[in-house]
Design a protein around this motif. Structure first.
Motif, PDB file in Angstrom:
ATOM      1  N   ASN A   1       9.888  -4.129   6.251  1.00 33.68           N
ATOM      2  CA  ASN A   1       9.998  -4.063   7.510  1.00 33.68           C
ATOM      3  C   ASN A   1      10.871  -2.718   6.920  1.00 33.68           C
ATOM      4  O   ASN A   1      11.475  -2.272   6.300  1.00 33.68           O
ATOM      5  N   ILE A   2      10.661  -2.008   8.293  1.00 33.89           N
ATOM      6  CA  ILE A   2      10.953  -0.348   8.270  1.00 33.89           C
ATOM      7  C   ILE A   2      12.411  -0.984   8.258  1.00 33.89           C
ATOM      8  O   ILE A   2      12.621   1.404   7.776  1.00 33.89           O
ATOM      9  N   ASN A   3      12.994  -1.146   8.996  1.00 32.34           N
ATOM     10  CA  ASN A   3      14.560  -1.217   8.096  1.00 32.34           C
ATOM     11  C   ASN A   3      15.043  -1.483   7.375  1.00 32.34           C
ATOM     12  O   ASN A   3      16.007  -1.270   6.893  1.00 32.34           O
ATOM     13  N   ASP A   4      14.564  -2.378   6.758  1.00 38.89           N
ATOM     14  CA  ASP A   4      14.749  -2.180   5.216  1.00 38.89           C
ATOM     15  C   ASP A   4      14.128  -1.050   3.658  1.00 38.89           C
ATOM     16  O   ASP A   4      12.747  -1.200   3.618  1.00 38.89           O
ATOM     17  N   TYR A   5      15.810  -0.288   3.241  1.00 37.34           N
ATOM     18  CA  TYR A   5      15.006   1.031   2.501  1.00 37.34           C
ATOM     19  C   TYR A   5      14.414   0.703   1.296  1.00 37.34           C
ATOM     20  O   TYR A   5      13.538   1.493   1.166  1.00 37.34           O
ATOM     21  N   GLU A   6      14.487  -0.789   0.760  1.00 36.23           N
ATOM     22  CA  GLU A   6      14.419  -0.850  -0.146  1.00 36.23           C
ATOM     23  C   GLU A   6      12.435  -1.511  -0.207  1.00 36.23           C
ATOM     24  O   GLU A   6      11.518  -0.627  -0.917  1.00 36.23           O
ATOM     25  N   ASP A   7      12.128  -2.008   0.521  1.00 35.48           N
ATOM     26  CA  ASP A   7      10.651  -2.138   1.474  1.00 35.48           C
ATOM     27  C   ASP A   7       9.668  -1.160   2.047  1.00 35.48           C
ATOM     28  O   ASP A   7       9.002  -1.248   0.844  1.00 35.48           O
ATOM     29  N   ILE A   8      10.694  -0.239   2.582  1.00 35.64           N
ATOM     30  CA  ILE A   8      10.096   0.507   2.327  1.00 35.64           C
ATOM     31  C   ILE A   8       9.375   1.580   0.820  1.00 35.64           C
ATOM     32  O   ILE A   8       8.665   2.110   0.895  1.00 35.64           O
ATOM     33  N   LEU A   9      10.680   1.892   0.382  1.00 36.98           N
ATOM     34  CA  LEU A   9      10.420   2.633  -0.658  1.00 36.98           C
ATOM     35  C   LEU A   9       9.735   1.802  -1.471  1.00 36.98           C
ATOM     36  O   LEU A   9       8.804   2.876  -2.697  1.00 36.98           O
ATOM     37  N   GLY A  10       9.408   0.396  -1.612  1.00 30.72           N
ATOM     38  CA  GLY A  10       8.536  -0.131  -2.794  1.00 30.72           C
ATOM     39  C   GLY A  10       7.255   0.071  -1.923  1.00 30.72           C
ATOM     40  O   GLY A  10       6.247   0.646  -3.118  1.00 30.72           O
ATOM     41  N   TYR A  11       6.641   0.010  -0.356  1.00 37.53           N
ATOM     42  CA  TYR A  11       5.875   0.279  -0.316  1.00 37.53           C
ATOM     43  C   TYR A  11       5.254   1.528  -0.126  1.00 37.53           C
ATOM     44  O   TYR A  11       3.852   2.445  -0.746  1.00 37.53           O
ATOM     45  N   PHE A  12       5.934   3.017  -0.396  1.00 35.20           N
ATOM     46  CA  PHE A  12       5.014   4.133   0.075  1.00 35.20           C
ATOM     47  C   PHE A  12       5.135   4.804  -1.935  1.00 35.20           C
ATOM     48  O   PHE A  12       4.310   5.468  -2.244  1.00 35.20           O
TER      49      PHE A  12
END
Length: 220
Positions: free
Chosen positions: A171-182
């Motif tokens: 979910n691009i709106n979830d900061y933790e998810d985005i950081l983990g993905y990158f």
């Protein structure tokens, strides 16, 4: 018959001389390709910056100096913004139906502007209380990897990064998810946590004294 013997001798000589040269060139070509393959790929980097904005609130807007946003970054690198609210980060822009405001972000070379408007009309300024927001987090994506960059600037919602996020269930709106993905496909370069200084208040101008040369037209 003698002519055929001479021709055959020349062919054999050409083969004897040429074959080692062919093998040498082939070996060099393979070595070059292996060398190119062993070269490290260009590093994909996501720069992470954090700003304490509590000195900027209460208020309906704030401005932060971000020298990392150069002209090249502004036009060539996707940038994500998240506001930390209590125990979660909210991706800009967003609407907060609970408090009744909308938050928008604007960027320029070396600057980031965040504004808050009332959801009622989308125009009236909304003053954010100091307790509500604490940090602004910025992700600058420096990469030409299509999994990260793609055609973000032209079609952000259809770019490979969005397709990859959807496929990975991020979910691009979830900061933790985005950081983990990158972090799985790029190096996270944490630039530091900064405190955004309190905005300077304009000093009220003192009333100008009447010049001695002015004429007195009337008295009460």
């Amino acid at each position: 018959m003698q002519l055929l013997t001479i021709i055959w001798t020349l062919i054999c000589a050409a083969i004897i001389i040429g074959y080692p040269i062919y093998l040498f060139n082939k070996s060099s070509s393979i070595t070059d390709k292996e060398g190119e393959a062993s070269k490290p790929l260009p590093c994909n980097t996501v720069e992470l910056l954090s700003f304490d904005i509590r000195h900027q609130l209460p208020g309906w807007s704030f401005t932060i100096d971000v020298p990392q946003i150069t002209e090249d970054v502004l036009y060539n690198s996707p940038i994500l913004f998240y506001l930390e609210s209590e125990d979660k980060c909210l991706k800009l822009p967003f609407n907060n139906a609970t408090l009744g405001y909308t938050a928008n972000v604007y960027k320029n070379v070396g600057k980031v502007y965040v504004t808050f408007k009332s959801l009622n009309d989308g125009v009236s300024n909304f003053y954010i209380p100091a307790w509500h927001l604490s940090k602004l987090k910025i992700l600058i994506i420096k990469s030409r990897d299509k999994r990260i960059y793609g055609d973000w600037g032209a079609k952000p919602n259809k770019s490979p990064i969005h397709k990859g996020l959807v496929k990975a269930g991020i979910n691009i709106n979830d900061y933790e998810d985005i950081l983990g993905y990158f972090s799985n496909i790029a190096a996270i370069d944490f630039k530091g946590h900064f405190i955004a200084p309190m905005p300077k208040r304009a000093k009220p101008k003192a009333p100008e004294l009447q010049s001695q040369d002015q004429k007195l037209y009337s008295t009460a």
